[in-house]
Design an enzyme around this catalytic site. Sequence first.
Site, mmCIF file in Angstrom:
data_model
loop_
_atom_site.group_PDB
_atom_site.id
_atom_site.type_symbol
_atom_site.label_atom_id
_atom_site.label_comp_id
_atom_site.label_asym_id
_atom_site.label_seq_id
_atom_site.Cartn_x
_atom_site.Cartn_y
_atom_site.Cartn_z
ATOM 1 N NE ARG A 238 7.302 9.923 2.388
ATOM 2 C CZ ARG A 238 6.108 10.381 2.784
ATOM 3 N NH1 ARG A 238 5.058 9.570 2.818
ATOM 4 N NH2 ARG A 238 5.969 11.640 3.144
ATOM 5 N NE ARG B 139 -3.717 -2.134 2.593
ATOM 6 C CZ ARG B 139 -4.490 -2.380 3.644
ATOM 7 N NH1 ARG B 139 -4.349 -1.639 4.748
ATOM 8 N NH2 ARG B 139 -5.382 -3.342 3.613
ATOM 9 C CG ASP C 79 2.032 6.600 2.713
ATOM 10 O OD1 ASP C 79 1.130 5.866 3.144
ATOM 11 O OD2 ASP C 79 3.135 6.722 3.272
#
Length: 245
Positions: free
Chosen positions: A198, A50, A52
């Site tokens: 990230r 999944r 973002d």
Amino acid sequence: MPRYKLTIEYDGTGLVGWQRQNNGMSVQQAIEDACVIFAGQEVRLHVAGRTDAGVHGLGMVAHFDMAKNIPANKVQLAINHHIKPHKISILHCEEVDEEFHARFSCIERSYLYRILCRSGRPALDDRRVWWFQRELDVEAMNMAAQLLIGHHDFSTFRASQCQADSPFRTLDELSVERVGKEIHVRCRARSFLHHQVRNIVGTLTLIGRGKWSAEDLQNALDAKDRAKGGETAPAYGLYFVEAKY
């Protein structure tokens, strides 16, 4: 009931991410809605990872079951036709057996993060790269990155809202290289924590800017505390590259 495996490319700009949500269009909803139009039935997609809001996909993998038995090539064409105007494309569709699961059968996932280093802001690649007006020390970033390869407690690089049962993950690859004016950070592992890539990239830029040393990175990892790590890199520089089975 046939099961279809999709390989998907998408631009995450303007989308709320992969997962269906109440606050806007998602990749999942766009594909499921397209299936309703051509197949006349609701389907549920299961995905390898999944992403973002703002994150892009180069080779995301998902699967769904459908009551109608339609040739895979026609399923691909139909979804691509009805999914407009969203920047989502089904690159490949194939029928697989019921043992296949896009999430649970996946043995490796890989990501790419793109950083652009130049004085002029990106025009064509706006919202697709993280822009720095100054050069970063790629060699120092790559050398320090090797400290994170292997099995570690990645609490320092884990989002506070992460729902994973354990902060331990095994990074099989973490490399930083220069490609023209860009810096590419590549990560490969069986699975990742929420925002792990990230947060790692944001921390590595501290080293690239000369603000941190490799020792600082090691201390941050050992602290097992998100507050001890660097900033979270913007979503729009991140790409889900591939899922292996």
